[in-house]
Enzyme design. Structure first.
Site, PDB file in Angstrom:
ATOM      1  N   ASP A   1      -0.548  -4.979  -5.422  1.00 59.80           N
ATOM      2  CA  ASP A   1      -2.072  -5.615  -5.641  1.00 59.80           C
ATOM      3  C   ASP A   1      -2.195  -6.808  -5.656  1.00 59.80           C
ATOM      4  OD1 ASP A   1      -4.576  -4.702  -6.474  1.00 59.80           O
ATOM      5  OD2 ASP A   1      -4.494  -4.740  -8.452  1.00 59.80           O
TER       6      ASP A   1
ATOM      7  N   HIS B   1      -2.463  -8.905   3.778  1.00 59.74           N
ATOM      8  CA  HIS B   1      -1.685  -7.593   3.640  1.00 59.74           C
ATOM      9  C   HIS B   1      -0.258  -7.820   4.581  1.00 59.74           C
ATOM     10  CE1 HIS B   1      -5.665  -6.642   2.583  1.00 59.74           C
ATOM     11  NE2 HIS B   1      -5.147  -5.837   1.606  1.00 59.74           N
TER      12      HIS B   1
ATOM     13  N   LEU C   1      18.204   4.903   1.351  1.00 55.19           N
ATOM     14  CA  LEU C   1      17.224   4.849   0.495  1.00 55.19           C
ATOM     15  C   LEU C   1      15.862   5.770   0.901  1.00 55.19           C
ATOM     16  CD1 LEU C   1      16.305   1.629  -0.749  1.00 55.19           C
ATOM     17  CD2 LEU C   1      14.369   2.813   0.380  1.00 55.19           C
TER      18      LEU C   1
HETATM   19  C1  LIG Z   1       3.092   0.537   6.888  1.00 55.56           C
HETATM   20  C2  LIG Z   1       2.862   0.129   5.400  1.00 55.56           C
HETATM   21  C3  LIG Z   1       3.557   0.539   4.348  1.00 55.56           C
HETATM   22  C4  LIG Z   1       1.936  -1.149   5.220  1.00 55.56           C
HETATM   23  C5  LIG Z   1       2.002  -1.660   4.029  1.00 55.56           C
HETATM   24  C6  LIG Z   1       1.039  -2.899   4.146  1.00 55.56           C
HETATM   25  C7  LIG Z   1       0.248  -3.223   2.580  1.00 55.56           C
HETATM   26  C8  LIG Z   1       0.894  -4.443   1.877  1.00 55.56           C
HETATM   27  C9  LIG Z   1      -0.601  -2.478   2.152  1.00 55.56           C
HETATM   28  C10 LIG Z   1      -1.428  -2.876   0.855  1.00 55.56           C
HETATM   29  C11 LIG Z   1      -2.807  -2.270   0.917  1.00 55.56           C
HETATM   30  C12 LIG Z   1      -3.630  -2.517  -0.281  1.00 55.56           C
HETATM   31  C13 LIG Z   1      -4.849  -2.070   0.018  1.00 55.56           C
HETATM   32  C14 LIG Z   1      -3.253  -3.217  -1.324  1.00 55.56           C
HETATM   33  C15 LIG Z   1      -4.049  -3.575  -2.380  1.00 55.56           C
HETATM   34  O1  LIG Z   1      -4.381  -5.154  -2.185  1.00 55.56           O
HETATM   35  P1  LIG Z   1      -5.951  -5.440  -2.158  1.00 55.56           P
HETATM   36  O2  LIG Z   1      -6.290  -5.406  -0.690  1.00 55.56           O
HETATM   37  O3  LIG Z   1      -6.627  -4.637  -3.011  1.00 55.56           O
HETATM   38  O4  LIG Z   1      -5.924  -6.905  -2.409  1.00 55.56           O
HETATM   39  P2  LIG Z   1      -6.756  -7.447  -3.818  1.00 55.56           P
HETATM   40  O5  LIG Z   1      -6.126  -6.719  -5.030  1.00 55.56           O
HETATM   41  O6  LIG Z   1      -6.407  -9.184  -3.798  1.00 55.56           O
HETATM   42  O7  LIG Z   1      -8.050  -7.115  -3.944  1.00 55.56           O
END
Ligand SMILES: CC(C)=CCC/C(C)=C/CC/C(C)=C/COP(=O)(O)OP(=O)(O)O
Length: 302
Positions: A56, A73, A170
């Site tokens: 998050d 992200h 892993l």
């Molecule tokens: C291929 C792969 C495994 C990629 C992963 C990339 C990645 C870090 C994805 C997270 C996606 C996500 C919706 C996270 C929540 O943060 P948020 O967007 O809700 O941000 P916030 O909590 O600040 O609103």
């Protein structure tokens, strides 16, 4: 070393002056040594086999630095690759992440599109540049309803699963597009279908009524459902970490987290680093006797 493993940006390797390269090499060697010492000490206590992350805070990270939302992200993905390597070094065998919930499809369409493009890009990077995968000999699973993904993302995910299926290090499970209630509903549907097929098979082969009734058992046990969860064969998470201080599970692994130690550290996911991971394991070790006592009590009550 870690930089070159988790970054695909050639600037990481080329933009430094020779003396800077020497200094950063020495600092990195010292950090690696220190990390190994701390892991050796930590390993005297109970170590988690499975850590699950709710990643998050990526948008908030981008907002707080006035960078594009998608970049948050992207930095989050690098934090994830670093965490995989650290967990591997610590002997944690299973890592599961909540990468995209089914509810995330309700976000602004342009945001969903950016996220899907990022997923496709990162999965393809993993397919092309196998540095991290090879280092941790990683088997990658995708848990969720892949049919909901845009075709290029789904195909890339399926290719990555197939190309890492034989790896024995892993086990990295990416929940996408996932939520726990859908996982449970899917398991019930699969189990009912299995029972129906079994019954029809027995009827078709003309077996006697007693055997047919065996196939059509109407009771459903916890173990039956366990076998049809995406997580079948994987131990339940010992620790669930939700970054950014949030304290909700948000429909993540509800079936699997009865005895998990829930932690909600303050850093946003892209800021999550090695020291946060060490702290999480120390907290788990402190709670371990209490967790084991609860597990023991639950077994007795069965
Ligand atoms: C291929 C792969 C495994 C990629 C992963 C990339 C990645 C870090 C994805 C997270 C996606 C996500 C919706 C996270 C929540 O943060 P948020 O967007 O809700 O941000 P916030 O909590 O600040 O609103």
């Amino acid at each position: 070393m870690l930089d070159s493993l988790i970054s695909h940006d050639p600037k990481v390797l080329t933009e430094k002056k020779p003396d800077e390269i020497i200094v950063s090499g020495v600092v990195e060697s010292l950090q690696n040594f220190l990390r190994k010492c701390i892991i050796a000490v930590l390993s005297y206590g109970p170590m988690p086999k499975h850590i699950a992350f709710i990643m998050d805070g990526n948008r908030r990270y981008a907002k707080s630095r006035s960078i594009k939302e998608g970049t948050g992200h992207s930095v989050g993905f690098s934090a994830l690759m670093a965490s995989l390597i650290y967990c591997y070094e610590m002997g944690v065998k299973y890592i599961t992440v909540y990468a995209f919930s089914i509810d995330n499809f309700k976000r602004d369409p342009s945001e969903v599109k950016t996220l899907m493009e990022l997923m496709e890009e990162k999965i393809n990077e993993l397919l092309e540049n196998k540095n991290v995968i090879n280092k941790v000999n990683c088997k990658i699973n995708f848990w969720g309803n892949l049919d909901m993904l845009p075709e290029p993302v789904r195909l890339a995910a399926q290719k990555l699963m197939a190309s890492t299926a034989e790896n024995t290090g892993l086990v990295f499970s990416v929940c996408m597009p996932y939520n726990s209630t859908s996982e449970i509903a899917n398991a019930v549907t699969e189990l009912c279908k299995e029972r129906r097929d079994m019954m029809q098979g027995q009827q078709a082969s003309g077996r006697n009524g007693r055997l047919a009734n065996d196939g059509a058992r109407s009771d459903i046990s916890v173990a039956d459902l366990d076998h049809h969860m995406y997580s079948a064969g994987c131990p339940d998470p010992d620790i669930v970490i939700r970054t950014s201080g949030e304290t909700r599970l948000s429909n993540f692994l509800l079936w699997q987290t009865t005895f998990s130690h829930l932690q909600n550290p303050d850093p946003l996911w892209p800021e999550f680093s090695w020291r946060h991971l060490i702290w999480a394991i120390l907290q788990y070790q402190r709670a371990y006797p209490y967790i084991e006592q609860n597990k023991g009590l639950a077994k007795k009550q069965l």
